[in-house]
Design a protein around this motif. Structure first.
Motif, PDB file in Angstrom:
ATOM      1  N   PRO A 316       4.103   4.566   9.103  1.00 13.12           N
ATOM      2  CA  PRO A 316       5.007   5.332   8.251  1.00 13.12           C
ATOM      3  C   PRO A 316       4.320   5.715   6.940  1.00 13.12           C
ATOM      4  N   SER A 318       5.406   5.611   4.210  1.00 16.16           N
ATOM      5  CA  SER A 318       5.797   4.738   3.102  1.00 16.16           C
ATOM      6  C   SER A 318       4.766   3.639   2.846  1.00 16.16           C
ATOM      7  N   TYR A 319       3.903   3.315   3.815  1.00 14.64           N
ATOM      8  CA  TYR A 319       2.863   2.301   3.556  1.00 14.64           C
ATOM      9  C   TYR A 319       1.939   2.753   2.435  1.00 14.64           C
ATOM     10  N   ARG A 321       2.536   5.090   0.301  1.00 12.81           N
ATOM     11  CA  ARG A 321       3.295   5.233  -0.945  1.00 12.81           C
ATOM     12  C   ARG A 321       3.484   3.892  -1.600  1.00 12.81           C
ATOM     13  N   ALA A 322       3.815   2.881  -0.782  1.00 17.96           N
ATOM     14  CA  ALA A 322       4.013   1.548  -1.335  1.00 17.96           C
ATOM     15  C   ALA A 322       2.729   1.084  -2.011  1.00 17.96           C
ATOM     16  N   ALA A 323       1.599   1.296  -1.334  1.00 15.85           N
ATOM     17  CA  ALA A 323       0.328   0.850  -1.913  1.00 15.85           C
ATOM     18  C   ALA A 323       0.071   1.556  -3.243  1.00 15.85           C
TER      19      ALA A 323
ATOM     20  N   PHE B  58       5.537  10.768  -6.315  1.00 16.25           N
ATOM     21  CA  PHE B  58       5.141  11.227  -4.991  1.00 16.25           C
ATOM     22  C   PHE B  58       5.531  12.683  -4.734  1.00 16.25           C
ATOM     23  N   MET B  85       8.512  -0.349  -6.662  1.00 20.50           N
ATOM     24  CA  MET B  85       9.355   0.424  -5.758  1.00 20.50           C
ATOM     25  C   MET B  85       9.674  -0.368  -4.503  1.00 20.50           C
ATOM     26  N   PHE B  87      11.255   0.159  -0.716  1.00 21.91           N
ATOM     27  CA  PHE B  87      11.551   1.245   0.216  1.00 21.91           C
ATOM     28  C   PHE B  87      12.632   0.826   1.206  1.00 21.91           C
ATOM     29  N   ASN B  89      12.693   1.043   4.453  1.00 18.18           N
ATOM     30  CA  ASN B  89      12.196   0.249   5.581  1.00 18.18           C
ATOM     31  C   ASN B  89      11.241  -0.844   5.107  1.00 18.18           C
ATOM     32  N   TYR B  90      11.356  -1.192   3.845  1.00 19.68           N
ATOM     33  CA  TYR B  90      10.588  -2.268   3.194  1.00 19.68           C
ATOM     34  C   TYR B  90       9.116  -1.932   2.971  1.00 19.68           C
ATOM     35  N   ALA B  91       8.467  -1.241   3.941  1.00 19.13           N
ATOM     36  CA  ALA B  91       7.058  -0.876   3.812  1.00 19.13           C
ATOM     37  C   ALA B  91       6.180  -2.070   3.458  1.00 19.13           C
ATOM     38  N   LEU B  92       6.480  -3.226   4.044  1.00 17.11           N
ATOM     39  CA  LEU B  92       5.562  -4.357   3.895  1.00 17.11           C
ATOM     40  C   LEU B  92       4.338  -4.076   4.761  1.00 17.11           C
ATOM     41  N   PHE B  93       3.162  -4.459   4.277  1.00 19.44           N
ATOM     42  CA  PHE B  93       1.949  -4.167   5.042  1.00 19.44           C
ATOM     43  C   PHE B  93       1.849  -5.149   6.204  1.00 19.44           C
ATOM     44  N   PHE B 104      -1.266  -8.235  -3.386  1.00 25.46           N
ATOM     45  CA  PHE B 104      -1.898  -6.911  -3.400  1.00 25.46           C
ATOM     46  C   PHE B 104      -1.838  -6.201  -4.754  1.00 25.46           C
ATOM     47  N   ARG B 152       7.702  -8.180  -4.094  1.00 27.89           N
ATOM     48  CA  ARG B 152       6.452  -7.453  -4.267  1.00 27.89           C
ATOM     49  C   ARG B 152       6.580  -6.365  -5.328  1.00 27.89           C
TER      50      ARG B 152
END
Ligand SMILES: Nc1ncnc2c1ncn2[C@@H]1O[C@H](COP(=O)(O)OP(=O)(O)OP(=O)(O)O)[C@@H](O)[C@H]1O
Ligand SMILES: [Mg+2]
Lengths: 422, 372
Positions: A316, A318-319, A321-323, B58, B85, B87, B89-93, B104, B152
Motif C-alpha cells: 500500500p 501508505s507504507y 507515506r508513513a515512513a 503528501f 500520522m 493511517f 490501515n495502520y501502515a505498520l511496516f 524507526f 509510533r
C-alpha cells in the motif's frame, strides 16, 4: 446434544461413527476428486517431462553397447588383472577375435568402436581395421594374429579400457562432463589442458546468467515500480509494452538484435554517423558475450518485471507515506521500507530469470559466437552433431543439478514460501 | 516567534483540485489551537483526507498557504514537517517487529541506541503493550496494531498528530475502548490532534472542536455541544444527531424569533431565527426528537400540533415513535419510558408540543442537493 461422549473415548458423530473416521472419509472423498481433476495434466507431465528426465539420467551412465558387442570378451576379461604390466592371456585374445568377427558381420562394431573412442581417442579405427581383417584369422595363436593386424593390441591401455568399460554402466560420461578422464593407468585424472572445456563453459554460463539476472533486476525494478504506482490508464499502456515481446516470436526478436548489433548494423551506423566511432573502428557487439548479454537481457526482462510488479502492487502507498511522515527522506524510506517489502518479488524474478538463462539455447546460438555460447549450446551440439548422447545427458544432468542446488540454497536463505510469482 | 496562544496550524484560503476541473477543497480557513483535539467530520468524499494530506505534505495545495507553528510549509517536504500520522490501515511496516517499527522514526533522526530503547519502551508502556516489542505486526490483533500505530506516531514527540479514520477497521466495542484511550493519551501528552472520521458519535465524544465538512467546505466549526444544540445550517442539523425537518415560508420576524407557515397544512410555527434571509424566504425547521413532548390535557407549549402514530419501536429506556406531523411521515419522537407516560398505539392521534427555542429556522431546502 443428548449425550456427550467422555473425552477419553473420542467424539462420535450422530450415527455413532468415530469423528476421526468420518472426517478422514470426508477428506478422502475430496482428495479423490482433486486427484481426478489433475490426472490428465499429471499423465501429460509424466510422459513429456518426468520420463524424458529419467531417460536422460539413465543415458548419462548407460553403457550396454560394450558388453553387448563384446559378449565373449567381457565374460572373461575379469580373469586379467589390469594393474599388472602384463598383457592378457591368450584366452582373452581368442574371445576378442570371436567378438570382432561377429560384430563385424552384424555391423554393430561401429557404434561400439565410437563409444570406446570417447574414452580413448583413436581406438575407433583400431577396432574397425581389426574387424575387417579378423575374418581371415582361422586359428590361434590369436594374440599374435591380432598383434599382426595392429601393434596397438599389445598395449595394456586398450585392455584396461575394455576391462573398465565391460559393465552395463559407466562413469566416463560424467567424468568427461567435468573435464576428467581415466589416464593410461586407469586412474581418474584431469583432462589435458587443451581438452578442458566444460568446466570453463559451466563457469561462463553461470557468470553470464548472473550478469543477465542483475541487469534484468536493475532495468526491471524501476519499470515494475512505475507499473505498480502509475494511474491505471498509464500503467495499462506500460503493461502492454512490457508484454509486447511475449507476443513476438523469439526468433524474430533475436534476429532483430542481430540487425541492431552487427558491425554493419543500426547501432554501429548511428555511432559512425554521430562520429563517436570511426568507420573502421566499428564496435564488435555480436558473436561475443556482449551480444548474448544484450539480447538475453531483453528477452528475459518480462520474467523479472512481472513477479516484481505483482509484489509491488500489494504494497500500500501508505507504507511510504508513513515512513516519510516518521521523518525518513525519500531514499531512506525506499531502502528501509519499500525495498525489504519487495524481497519476495526480487527473489522470484531473479530465480526465474537465472534458471531460464542458465538453460537458454536459441539466442546465444544465434548471437553468441565463440565466446558467447552457453552450456546448452554444447548439449544441443552433442545431441545433433557429434551424436554423443551420453555426454549430452551427463551435461544436462549436471545442469539440472546446479539449478536444483541453487533452488535449495535459495530456499535456505530466502525461503520458497516467500517467493511470489504473480 | 512561537507563542503559546498562536495557532499551531493555520489554513489560509486553501483550495485543492486534483483534476483542474473541480475543487475538492473549496476555501479552507482554519486555525487549530495548540493542544487542541480537532475533528474533521463529514460524509465520504467531502475532502477530509485531502485536507490531512495537504497538512502532512503528501498533496500540494492548489492555492493558499498552510502554516505550521507560524511558518509557511507549502514547500517543506513531509519528512521535515515533524508531524506524526496514524493511517486508517495502520501502515505498520510488516518486515519489522513492533519495537523496530517504533524505533524507526528515532533511528532516522540519528538518536543513539540507549535513548531509542528507552523511548521505545516508554511508548510501548504508554499503549499498554510492554510485552509485544518482539512481535511482528501480523501477529497482533487489530486493536493492538492500532495502538502500535498510535505509539509510533507519538514516539518521536511531535507536537501535532494527524489521524485519518484510525478506528475505521475496528468493531464497535474495541472502537469505543480505543476512543477512550486515544483521548487519554491526548490529555496526558498535550499534543495537538487533528482527527478525521465520518462517525459523528466518535467526533462528539473525543473532540474539543469539530469541523463539519461537506462538499469541500467547513459547514460549521464548533464544540460538540454547540454543534448539537445550535446547528447553523440544515446540513449540520441533519448530519449531527437525529433531527426532524419541516419546510415552510417565513411569515414574520420579531427579534430572535420568527413565525413560519408550513407548506403542508398552513399551520404557523414559532421558531428561533438562525439562518433565514428575511420575510418571505423559504426555510427548513429543525427539531430534535427528544425536545418534542406529548402533551396531556392541560399542558401548553409554544407550538402545539397534532400527530398520528405510525410505528412504535421499543428501545428499553425510551420508545421511538414515528408519526405523521404536518405531512411529514418520518417525524420521530422519543418518549421516555417513565411513569405517567401515556401508552400509545399505532393509529392514535396525539397532541405534540415544543418550545420555540428548540425549533431552529435554518437555510432553505436546496431541492437539488439534499444532504446525504
Ligand atoms: N488522488 C486523487 N486523485 C483524484 N481525485 C481524488 C484523489 N483523492 C481524492 N480525490 C477526490 O477528492 C474528493 C475528496 O476525497 P477525500 O479522500 O478527501 O474524501 P474524504 O472526505 O476523506 O472521504 P472518506 O470519508 O471516504 O475518506 C473525492 O471526490 C475524491 O474522489
Ligand atoms: Mg478519507
Amino acid at each position: 446434544m443428548a449425550t456427550i461422549a467422555p473425552a477419553t473415548e473420542g467424539l462420535t458423530t450422530a450415527d455413532g461413527v468415530s469423528l476421526k473416521v468420518s472426517l478422514a472419509r470426508a477428506n478422502a472423498r475430496s482428495r479423490r476428486r482433486a486427484l481426478l481433476l489433475v490426472l490428465p495434466l499429471l499423465a501429460f507431465l509424466t510422459v513429456t517431462f518426468v520420463l524424458p528426465i529419467l531417460d536422460m539420467l539413465y543415458r548419462g551412465i548407460e553403457n550396454s553397447v560394450v558388453p553387448e558387442t563384446f559378449t565373449r570378451t567381457t565374460a572373461v576379461i575379469g580373469q586379467w588383472d589390469p594393474d599388472t604390466a602384463e598383457l592378457p592371456p591368450e584366452s582373452i585374445y581368442e574371445a576378442m577375435v570371436g567378438d570382432l568377427k561377429e560384430a563385424y558381420a552384424s555391423k554393430s562394431l561401429g557404434s561400439a568402436a565410437r563409444r570406446l573412442n570417447y574414452d580413448l581417442p583413436g581406438v575407433s579405427s583400431l577396432f574397425r581395421k581389426s574387424g575387417r581383417r579378423a575374418n581371415r584369422i582361422e586359428e590361434g595363436p590369436y594374440k599374435d594374429a591380432l598383434l599382426k593386424i595392429d601393434k596397438a593390441w599389445g598395449e595394456p591401455a586398450i585392455w584396461r579400457l575394455l576391462h573398465r568399460e565391460s559393465g552395463a554402466y559407466t562413469a566416463s560420461y560424467f567424468l568427461a562432463a567435468v573435464d576428467m578422464r581415466y589416464d593410461e593407468q586407469g586412474d581418474v585424472a584431469p583432462q589435458p589442458e587443451y581438452r578442458q572445456i566444460y568446466l570453463r563453459l559451466f563457469g561462463r554460463t553461470l557468470m553470464l546468467s548472473v550478469v543477465i539476472t542483475v541487469l534484468c533486476l536493475l532495468l526491471g525494478y524501476p519499470v515494475a515500480y512505475l507499473l505498480a504506482t502509475l494511474p491505471l490508464r498509464t500503467s495499462n499502456l506500460l503493461m502492454v509494452m512490457v508484454l509486447l515481446p511475449f507476443w513476438t516470436s523469439l526468433l524474430v526478436r533475436t534476429t532483430s538484435w542481430i540487425a541492431l548489433l552487427q558491425t554493419q548494423g543500426v547501432i554501429n551506423d548511428l555511432l559512425v554517423l554521430v562520429g563517436i566511432v570511426s568507420d573502421d573502428g566499428r564496435l564488435q557487439m555480436m558473436h561475443n558475450q556482449v551480444g548474448t548479454i544484450v539480447a538475453m537481457t531483453h528477452i528475459l526482462l518480462p520474467f523479472m518485471i512481472l513477479p516484481l510488479y505483482s509484489v509491488m502492487k500489494t504494497i500500500p502507498p501508505s507504507y511510504m507515506r508513513a515512513a516519510r511522515s516518521l521523518g525518513a527522506n525519500p531514499l531512506t524510506a525506499f531502502v528501509r521500507v519499500y525495498l525489504p517489502n519487495t524481497v519476495a518479488g526480487i527473489g522470484a524474478g531473479s530465480i526465474l530469470v537465472f534458471i531460464l538463462a542458465i538453460g537458454y539455447y536459441i539466442t546465444p546460438a544465434l548471437v553468441g559466437g565463440q565466446s558467447g555460447t552457453l552450456i546448452s549450446n554444447f548439449i544441443a551440439d552433442h545431441i545433433s552433431t557429434t551424436l554423443n548422447w551420453g555426454l549430452a545427458a551427463a551435461l544436462g544432468v549436471l545442469l539440472l543439478g546446479i539449478v536444483l542446488a541453487l533452488y535449495f540454497l535459495y530456499d535456505k536463505i530466502v525461503g520458497i514460501d516467500n517467493m511470489k510469482l504473480g | 516567534m512561537e507563542q503559546a496562544n498562536d495557532p499551531i496550524v493555520r489554513f489560509d484560503g486553501v483550495q485543492k483540485s486534483y483534476d483542474g476541473e473541480t475543487l475538492v477543497v473549496k476555501k479552507l480557513d482554519l486555525d487549530i489551537a495548540r493542544g487542541e483535539f480537532l475533528t474533521m467530520l463529514g460524509p465520504s468524499g467531502s475532502g477530509k483526507t485531502t485536507c490531512l494530506m495537504m497538512l502532512a505534505g503528501f498533496e500540494p495545495a492548489t492555492h493558499g498557504e498552510i502554516y505550521l507553528n507560524g511558518q509557511p510549509i507549502n514547500r517543506v517536504p513531509p519528512h521535515k514537517r515533524g508531524i506524526g500520522m496514524v493511517f486508517q490501515n495502520y501502515a505498520l511496516f510488516p518486515h519489522m517487529t513492533v519495537a523496530e517499527n517504533l524505533a524507526f522514526p528515532l533511528e532516522v533522526r540519528g538518536m543513539d541506541r540507549a535513548t531509542i530503547e528507552q523511548k521505545v519502551n516508554r511508548a510501548l508502556d504508554m499503549v499498554r503493550l510492554p510485552e509485544f516489542g518482539g512481535r511482528r505486526p501480523a501477529q497482533l490483533s487489530g486493536g493492538q496494531q492500532q495502538r502500535v500505530a498510535v505509539a509510533r506516531a507519538l514516539v518521536f514527540e511531535p507536537d501535532l498528530v494527524l489521524m485519518d479514520e484510525p478506528l475505521g477497521a475496528l468493531d464497535k466495542n474495541l472502537r469505543e475502548e480505543m476512543q477512550y484511550e486515544i483521548k487519554h493519551i491526548h490529555e496526558r501528552l498535550g499534543v495537538s490532534v487533528v482527527y478525521v472520521t465520518h462517525d459523528q458519535s466518535e467526533a462528539l465524544t473525543m473532540s474539543n472542536r469539530v469541523a463539519v465538512f461537506d462538499d469541500g467546505v467547513i459547514q460549521q466549526l464548533a464544540a460538540p455541544d454547540v454543534l448539537y444544540e445550535q446547528p447553523r445550517n440544515a446540513f449540520v442539523a441533519y448530519f449531527i444527531g437525529e433531527n426532524n425537518r419541516l419546510y415552510g415560508r417565513v411569515e414574520a420576524i420579531d427579534g430572535d424569533h420568527c413565525t413560519v407557515r408550513l407548506d403542508d397544512e398552513g399551520a404557523s410555527v414559532r421558531a428561533l431565527r438562525v439562518n433565514v434571509e428575511g420575510v418571505g424566504s423559504r426555510t427548513t425547521l429543525s427539531l430534535r426528537p427528544e425536545r418534542v413532548q406529548i402533551l396531556g390535557g392541560e399542558q401548553a407549549a409554544d407550538n402545539v400540533m397534532s400527530g398520528r402514530v405510525e410505528e412504535l419501536i421499543y428501545l428499553g429506556d425510551h420508545v421511538r415513535t414515528r408519526m405523521t406531523v404536518a405531512g411529514n411521515d418520518a417525524f420521530i419522537v422519543k418518549i421516555p419510558n417513565a411513569h405517567g407516560h401515556a401508552v400509545l398505539r399505532v393509529g392514535d392521534t396525539v397532541k405534540l408540543g415544543w418550545a420555540a427555542d428548540d425549533c431552529r429556522a435554518l437555510d432553505p431546502p436546496t431541492g437539488e442537493r439534499e444532504p446525504v
